[in-house]
Motif scaffolding. Structure first.
Motif, PDB file in Angstrom:
ATOM      1  N   THR A   1      -6.919  -5.744  -2.912  1.00 44.64           N
ATOM      2  CA  THR A   1      -8.049  -5.767  -1.990  1.00 44.64           C
ATOM      3  C   THR A   1      -9.236  -4.987  -2.557  1.00 44.64           C
ATOM      4  O   THR A   1      -9.170  -4.460  -3.670  1.00 44.64           O
ATOM      5  CB  THR A   1      -7.640  -5.145  -0.645  1.00 44.64           C
ATOM      6  N   SER A   2     -10.276  -4.890  -1.759  1.00 43.04           N
ATOM      7  CA  SER A   2     -11.440  -4.116  -2.176  1.00 43.04           C
ATOM      8  C   SER A   2     -11.091  -2.644  -2.388  1.00 43.04           C
ATOM      9  O   SER A   2     -11.736  -1.957  -3.180  1.00 43.04           O
ATOM     10  CB  SER A   2     -12.558  -4.245  -1.138  1.00 43.04           C
ATOM     11  N   LEU A   3     -10.070  -2.151  -1.682  1.00 48.12           N
ATOM     12  CA  LEU A   3      -9.600  -0.782  -1.909  1.00 48.12           C
ATOM     13  C   LEU A   3      -9.101  -0.629  -3.339  1.00 48.12           C
ATOM     14  O   LEU A   3      -9.447   0.344  -4.037  1.00 48.12           O
ATOM     15  CB  LEU A   3      -8.481  -0.437  -0.927  1.00 48.12           C
ATOM     16  N   HIS A   4      -8.310  -1.583  -3.798  1.00 47.89           N
ATOM     17  CA  HIS A   4      -7.796  -1.537  -5.173  1.00 47.89           C
ATOM     18  C   HIS A   4      -8.933  -1.694  -6.178  1.00 47.89           C
ATOM     19  O   HIS A   4      -8.864  -1.163  -7.292  1.00 47.89           O
ATOM     20  CB  HIS A   4      -6.743  -2.633  -5.369  1.00 47.89           C
ATOM     21  N   ASN A   5      -9.975  -2.415  -5.781  1.00 49.61           N
ATOM     22  CA  ASN A   5     -11.137  -2.533  -6.656  1.00 49.61           C
ATOM     23  C   ASN A   5     -11.770  -1.167  -6.908  1.00 49.61           C
ATOM     24  O   ASN A   5     -12.159  -0.836  -8.034  1.00 49.61           O
ATOM     25  CB  ASN A   5     -12.161  -3.469  -6.016  1.00 49.61           C
ATOM     26  N   GLU A   6     -11.856  -0.350  -5.853  1.00 52.18           N
ATOM     27  CA  GLU A   6     -12.400   0.997  -6.010  1.00 52.18           C
ATOM     28  C   GLU A   6     -11.505   1.845  -6.909  1.00 52.18           C
ATOM     29  O   GLU A   6     -11.995   2.626  -7.730  1.00 52.18           O
ATOM     30  CB  GLU A   6     -12.581   1.658  -4.645  1.00 52.18           C
TER      31      GLU A   6
ATOM     32  N   ALA B   1      -0.907   7.676  -3.150  1.00 54.23           N
ATOM     33  CA  ALA B   1      -0.883   6.530  -2.246  1.00 54.23           C
ATOM     34  C   ALA B   1       0.546   6.227  -1.839  1.00 54.23           C
ATOM     35  O   ALA B   1       1.489   6.509  -2.576  1.00 54.23           O
ATOM     36  CB  ALA B   1      -1.520   5.309  -2.913  1.00 54.23           C
ATOM     37  N   HIS B   2       0.671   5.648  -0.657  1.00 56.67           N
ATOM     38  CA  HIS B   2       2.006   5.382  -0.104  1.00 56.67           C
ATOM     39  C   HIS B   2       2.758   4.315  -0.893  1.00 56.67           C
ATOM     40  O   HIS B   2       2.167   3.552  -1.674  1.00 56.67           O
ATOM     41  CB  HIS B   2       1.892   4.972   1.365  1.00 56.67           C
ATOM     42  N   ARG B   3       4.046   4.269  -0.697  1.00 58.74           N
ATOM     43  CA  ARG B   3       4.865   3.240  -1.331  1.00 58.74           C
ATOM     44  C   ARG B   3       4.379   1.855  -0.908  1.00 58.74           C
ATOM     45  O   ARG B   3       3.992   1.630   0.233  1.00 58.74           O
ATOM     46  CB  ARG B   3       6.341   3.400  -0.925  1.00 58.74           C
ATOM     47  N   GLY B   4       4.400   0.938  -1.850  1.00 59.65           N
ATOM     48  CA  GLY B   4       3.970  -0.425  -1.547  1.00 59.65           C
ATOM     49  C   GLY B   4       2.469  -0.598  -1.499  1.00 59.65           C
ATOM     50  O   GLY B   4       1.974  -1.594  -0.973  1.00 59.65           O
ATOM     51  N   SER B   5       1.720   0.349  -2.069  1.00 60.98           N
ATOM     52  CA  SER B   5       0.251   0.268  -2.042  1.00 60.98           C
ATOM     53  C   SER B   5      -0.311  -0.363  -3.309  1.00 60.98           C
ATOM     54  O   SER B   5      -1.526  -0.445  -3.459  1.00 60.98           O
ATOM     55  CB  SER B   5      -0.349   1.657  -1.853  1.00 60.98           C
ATOM     56  N   TYR B   6       0.546  -0.773  -4.234  1.00 65.59           N
ATOM     57  CA  TYR B   6       0.163  -1.433  -5.487  1.00 65.59           C
ATOM     58  C   TYR B   6      -0.551  -0.504  -6.458  1.00 65.59           C
ATOM     59  O   TYR B   6      -1.326  -0.951  -7.307  1.00 65.59           O
ATOM     60  CB  TYR B   6      -0.716  -2.677  -5.224  1.00 65.59           C
ATOM     61  N   LYS B   7      -0.269   0.794  -6.368  1.00 66.51           N
ATOM     62  CA  LYS B   7      -0.930   1.710  -7.296  1.00 66.51           C
ATOM     63  C   LYS B   7      -0.462   1.502  -8.733  1.00 66.51           C
ATOM     64  O   LYS B   7      -1.264   1.574  -9.666  1.00 66.51           O
ATOM     65  CB  LYS B   7      -0.754   3.168  -6.859  1.00 66.51           C
TER      66      LYS B   7
ATOM     67  N   PHE C   1      -1.887 -11.227  -9.075  1.00 63.82           N
ATOM     68  CA  PHE C   1      -1.764 -10.143  -8.088  1.00 63.82           C
ATOM     69  C   PHE C   1      -2.699 -10.444  -6.912  1.00 63.82           C
ATOM     70  O   PHE C   1      -3.748  -9.833  -6.744  1.00 63.82           O
ATOM     71  CB  PHE C   1      -2.120  -8.801  -8.729  1.00 63.82           C
ATOM     72  N   LYS C   2      -2.291 -11.387  -6.080  1.00 63.83           N
ATOM     73  CA  LYS C   2      -3.147 -11.910  -5.021  1.00 63.83           C
ATOM     74  C   LYS C   2      -3.372 -10.920  -3.881  1.00 63.83           C
ATOM     75  O   LYS C   2      -4.295 -11.086  -3.084  1.00 63.83           O
ATOM     76  CB  LYS C   2      -2.533 -13.192  -4.447  1.00 63.83           C
ATOM     77  N   ASP C   3      -2.529  -9.879  -3.774  1.00 60.66           N
ATOM     78  CA  ASP C   3      -2.617  -8.954  -2.641  1.00 60.66           C
ATOM     79  C   ASP C   3      -3.583  -7.802  -2.876  1.00 60.66           C
ATOM     80  O   ASP C   3      -3.756  -6.952  -1.997  1.00 60.66           O
ATOM     81  CB  ASP C   3      -1.232  -8.378  -2.311  1.00 60.66           C
TER      82      ASP C   3
ATOM     83  N   LYS D   1     -10.573  -8.743  -9.166  1.00 60.34           N
ATOM     84  CA  LYS D   1     -10.456 -10.199  -9.186  1.00 60.34           C
ATOM     85  C   LYS D   1      -9.725 -10.692 -10.434  1.00 60.34           C
ATOM     86  O   LYS D   1      -9.128 -11.773 -10.420  1.00 60.34           O
ATOM     87  CB  LYS D   1     -11.839 -10.843  -9.077  1.00 60.34           C
ATOM     88  N   ILE D   2      -9.771  -9.896 -11.506  1.00 53.30           N
ATOM     89  CA  ILE D   2      -8.951 -10.235 -12.671  1.00 53.30           C
ATOM     90  C   ILE D   2      -7.483 -10.179 -12.267  1.00 53.30           C
ATOM     91  O   ILE D   2      -6.667 -10.998 -12.705  1.00 53.30           O
ATOM     92  CB  ILE D   2      -9.248  -9.275 -13.841  1.00 53.30           C
ATOM     93  N   GLY D   3      -7.149  -9.211 -11.414  1.00 52.36           N
ATOM     94  CA  GLY D   3      -5.797  -9.151 -10.869  1.00 52.36           C
ATOM     95  C   GLY D   3      -5.434 -10.411 -10.121  1.00 52.36           C
ATOM     96  O   GLY D   3      -4.311 -10.928 -10.252  1.00 52.36           O
ATOM     97  N   HIS D   4      -6.366 -10.940  -9.321  1.00 47.99           N
ATOM     98  CA  HIS D   4      -6.120 -12.206  -8.619  1.00 47.99           C
ATOM     99  C   HIS D   4      -5.837 -13.331  -9.611  1.00 47.99           C
ATOM    100  O   HIS D   4      -4.927 -14.145  -9.424  1.00 47.99           O
ATOM    101  CB  HIS D   4      -7.325 -12.576  -7.758  1.00 47.99           C
TER     102      HIS D   4
END
Length: 420
Positions: A27-32, A48-54, A23-25, A16-19
């Motif tokens: 998700t809970s996956l990125h939180n993990e 992780a695949h391209r465009g996954s925001y890693k 970085f609005k995109d 949520k700090i990202g939000h």
């Protein structure tokens, strides 16, 4: 935000700090991912695949880690110095945002001051260590690391398409990665992120791998996945989005087509290529011909055929398939009998044709007519795309070619409606 809100945010919902910083995109996956980066004790490798925001998650981690553990030092490696600079620039921007300033005020009772912000270093006034190092140092993978030490070593995309094309590049990257072991302080850890490009690239050396392909993250729609697949070679798509290695040069099969119309496969014929151990896979194929178009579905299991029967039954009913065929040479009809006992209408045959000729004749000649259901197993499709005369694994193309041959050689087929 009060102190308790901030403690909860940092511990449980750092995404949520990202939000808050734009970085609005995330998700809970990125939180993990973020929580693992921030609080795990062991080495880890995130593929992780391209465009996954890693890389976005890495930037956010670097900023948050700098304020919650200001006396732990991080060295961040990418392929080149230029690649590093864009990430450190983003980290400095995050540290200057209002939400980070507020967090620092509440935790430490003072303003956050960035004392060093260069192309390769970030350092703040929160650090009280006398070591003299910057909190974050960013380097290209080929940069000299003599005298460098860190509590956390991060690698992000240290191998790329150059490593796919060049054995010398792969070996050089592997050597550089091994050198990084000397950088890590006792009790420190590695965080590796990236995309695999070749079976022998540096990714193969990294520990505790977790993979997130384009089908599992939910970040890309099926329509976008197919658009991306059409825009590049199959091997490039497999590397970037499926995190797999498949053949490219002189590939026999390219550019699979897909459809979402499951009803178009109803009343089709099925085939099983049974595996009984070793490195073989059990392959299940269904085809239904509609004029000049063939609708297909395929599934691979890396297990004994007996252990696949319940899954086959479920898929067979779901696809409303008719008879199911399998050869009886190798097992003298054992698996056909097992299928019959489970209620299948089974057709058996003796295989006497060279496998390569069969695949290159029946599957290749029909390849452009086939539209695969979108639920087809990606491993099944990749098994076909990776096929050559000398391929290590050929269960999917063998099953598909065998079924196409049966369809072609039968003058009439009266489907058994309703599955088994």
């Amino acid at each position: 935000m009060n102190r308790e809100d901030i403690k909860y945010l940092l511990k449980h919902e750092p995404y949520k700090i990202g939000h808050f910083v734009g970085f609005k995109d995330l998700t809970s996956l990125h939180n993990e991912w973020l929580k693992s980066f921030l609080y795990a004790k062991e080495d880890q490798t995130l593929l992780a695949h391209r465009g996954s925001y890693k890389t976005t998650c890495i930037s956010l981690f670097l900023a948050i880690h700098t304020i919650i553990k200001p006396n732990e030092f991080v060295i961040f490696f990418r392929k080149t110095d230029t690649d590093v600079q864009e990430v450190l620039k983003q980290v400095a921007k995050i540290l200057r945002t209002g939400v980070i300033q507020r967090i620092v005020q509440v935790i430490y009772g003072k303003d956050l001051i960035i004392e060093k912000d260069t192309a390769n270093e970030v350092h703040t006034n929160l650090c009280t260590s006398t070591k003299g190092s910057s909190q974050i140092v960013g380097l290209g993978i080929t940069t000299s690391i003599t005298g460098k030490h860190a509590d956390i070593v991060i690698t992000d995309d240290i191998c790329n398409i150059k490593d796919r094309k060049s054995k010398a590049e792969r070996e050089n990257t592997r050597t550089q990665y091994m050198e990084l072991q000397n950088v890590l302080n006792r009790g420190g850890r590695f965080i590796n992120c990236g995309t695999p490009w070749h079976k022998d690239d540096v990714i193969s050396m990294m520990p505790n791998v977790k993979k997130y392909d384009c089908y599992s993250t939910g970040l890309i729609t099926r329509e976008k996945i197919e658009e991306l697949r059409r825009s590049m070679t199959d091997s490039l798509f497999a590397a970037n989005y499926e995190l797999k290695h498949i053949a490219d040069k002189d590939a026999m099969f390219k550019k699979p087509q897909f459809t979402s119309d499951i009803s178009a496969i109803y009343n089709g014929m099925a085939h099983v290529d049974a595996a009984y151990g070793g490195e073989d896979s059990t392959a299940y194929t269904v085809f239904h011909q509609n004029g000049d178009e063939i609708i297909g579905f395929g599934k691979l299991w890396d297990k004994h055929a007996d252990d696949c029967i319940e899954d086959i039954k479920r898929l067979h009913n779901h696809l409303r398939a008719g008879s199911i065929s399998c050869e009886k040479n190798g097992d003298k009809g054992y698996f056909a009998e097992k299928l019959q006992k489970n209620g299948f209408s089974v057709k058996t045959y003796n295989e006497n044709e060279n496998k390569y000729i069969k695949i290159s004749t029946y599957l290749r000649s029909n390849w452009n007519k086939i539209k695969w259901l979108e639920d087809t197993d990606p491993d099944y499709i990749d098994n076909i795309l990776d096929y050559s005369e000398f391929a290590d694994h050929d269960d999917a193309p063998d099953s598909a070619a065998s079924l196409l041959r049966l369809m072609q050689n039968r003058r009439q087929y009266n489907p058994v409606k309703g599955g088994i």
